[in-house]
Design a protein around this motif. Sequence first.
Motif, mmCIF file in Angstrom:
data_model
loop_
_atom_site.group_PDB
_atom_site.id
_atom_site.type_symbol
_atom_site.label_atom_id
_atom_site.label_comp_id
_atom_site.label_asym_id
_atom_site.label_seq_id
_atom_site.Cartn_x
_atom_site.Cartn_y
_atom_site.Cartn_z
ATOM 1 N N GLY A 86 -33.984 5.138 5.614
ATOM 2 C CA GLY A 86 -32.910 4.332 6.179
ATOM 3 C C GLY A 86 -31.544 4.959 5.954
ATOM 4 O O GLY A 86 -30.691 4.976 6.848
ATOM 5 N N THR A 87 -31.342 5.517 4.761
ATOM 6 C CA THR A 87 -30.065 6.160 4.446
ATOM 7 C C THR A 87 -29.859 7.406 5.288
ATOM 8 O O THR A 87 -28.769 7.638 5.843
ATOM 9 N N LEU A 88 -30.897 8.220 5.398
ATOM 10 C CA LEU A 88 -30.825 9.414 6.240
ATOM 11 C C LEU A 88 -30.532 9.032 7.684
ATOM 12 O O LEU A 88 -29.720 9.671 8.363
ATOM 13 N N PHE A 89 -31.170 7.984 8.158
ATOM 14 C CA PHE A 89 -30.969 7.504 9.527
ATOM 15 C C PHE A 89 -29.499 7.141 9.761
ATOM 16 O O PHE A 89 -28.922 7.515 10.786
ATOM 17 N N VAL A 90 -28.889 6.434 8.820
ATOM 18 C CA VAL A 90 -27.477 6.037 8.964
ATOM 19 C C VAL A 90 -26.593 7.266 9.113
ATOM 20 O O VAL A 90 -25.739 7.340 10.001
ATOM 21 N N HIS A 91 -26.795 8.249 8.254
ATOM 22 C CA HIS A 91 -25.948 9.437 8.296
ATOM 23 C C HIS A 91 -26.189 10.264 9.559
ATOM 24 O O HIS A 91 -25.239 10.753 10.179
ATOM 25 N N LEU A 92 -27.439 10.402 9.960
ATOM 26 C CA LEU A 92 -27.736 11.236 11.130
ATOM 27 C C LEU A 92 -27.320 10.568 12.433
ATOM 28 O O LEU A 92 -27.101 11.257 13.432
ATOM 29 N N CYS A 93 -27.210 9.256 12.427
ATOM 30 C CA CYS A 93 -26.761 8.564 13.632
ATOM 31 C C CYS A 93 -25.260 8.752 13.857
ATOM 32 O O CYS A 93 -24.740 8.412 14.915
ATOM 33 N N SER A 94 -24.589 9.283 12.871
ATOM 34 C CA SER A 94 -23.162 9.558 13.013
ATOM 35 C C SER A 94 -22.907 11.030 13.320
ATOM 36 O O SER A 94 -21.768 11.438 13.494
ATOM 37 N N GLU A 95 -23.989 11.821 13.363
ATOM 38 C CA GLU A 95 -23.855 13.242 13.665
ATOM 39 C C GLU A 95 -23.756 13.450 15.167
ATOM 40 O O GLU A 95 -24.226 12.648 15.964
ATOM 41 N N SER A 96 -23.145 14.554 15.568
ATOM 42 C CA SER A 96 -23.102 14.928 16.983
ATOM 43 C C SER A 96 -23.449 16.396 17.104
ATOM 44 O O SER A 96 -23.309 17.173 16.161
ATOM 45 N N SER A 97 -23.945 16.790 18.249
ATOM 46 C CA SER A 97 -24.341 18.175 18.453
ATOM 47 C C SER A 97 -24.215 18.544 19.903
ATOM 48 O O SER A 97 -24.388 17.724 20.797
ATOM 49 N N THR A 98 -23.895 19.797 20.172
ATOM 50 C CA THR A 98 -23.788 20.270 21.550
ATOM 51 C C THR A 98 -24.837 21.319 21.862
ATOM 52 O O THR A 98 -24.778 21.990 22.886
ATOM 53 N N VAL A 99 -25.796 21.487 20.945
ATOM 54 C CA VAL A 99 -26.846 22.466 21.186
ATOM 55 C C VAL A 99 -27.677 22.023 22.380
ATOM 56 O O VAL A 99 -28.114 20.876 22.467
ATOM 57 N N LYS A 100 -27.936 22.929 23.294
ATOM 58 C CA LYS A 100 -28.631 22.584 24.530
ATOM 59 C C LYS A 100 -30.117 22.344 24.320
ATOM 60 O O LYS A 100 -30.713 21.456 24.896
#
Length: 280
Positions: A260-274
Amino acid sequence: LWVRSLATWLQRSPLAAAGSGLAEPCGRRAYAPPGERKRFYQNVSISQGEGGFEINLDHRKLKTPQAKLFTVPSEALAIAVATEWDSQKDTIKFYTMHLTTLCNTALDNPTQRNKTQLIRAAVKFLETDTLCYRVEDPPALAELQKNEWDPVVAWAEKRYNVTIGSSTSILGPNIPASTKETFISHLASYNMWALQGIEFVITQLKSLILSMGLIDRHITVEKAVLLSRLEEEYQIRRWGNVEWAHDYDLCELRARTAAGTLFVHLCSESSTVKHKLLQD
């Protein structure tokens, strides 16, 4: 690499088969995944689509229980979810795939709640927060609660500039309205996906205070879980525990809380990798 390693650890931990649905305050549940099924794919990869990052099982796109395209907002989260699927052996153990379940819940929103409802449900846990309820007897447990819980409550009060307190009354402490409003305002800074993860963590720890301390990186998963089970750990040290059962439950709770903690942090990540494929 740390994302994949943690996701793999979460999947391979010896977890109980109790399901991964999100418990609702009123007793409703979101998704509880099915038990097991034979693995039907060889390769797992991720790709970027119009709505975000998708999970590919061979040449098939992963779908949610409501048949929506399984799309996540960040590449890191996609890698973590794909690792759950890639780590399955001959049998797919859905109840070990906490990140997949959280994504399904965020995508399908089976309880049909909006952001305001999610926030208020999370803040409502303050009224029954584990760290706010104290005992007077036995004195040894009361002292343990004071020594272990007071520093975390003090941190939360300083971090958010609020008053929380604690009580030995069965009615619990009287949480000021201003404290609740402050937490409502803080949680409003998170997106819908992250809020699903925050509520999931809160339901594991039975504590908004511990959950925010964990998400804010003030305490570790191991510490948060130990503090949430303080009375149980005290009783075990005093009376002993059922062989293997204690470690089994502890490992499951750690895995679910970490997911759950990992999910919270990764949901705030962004990426432009195709496009990115899973690699060994």
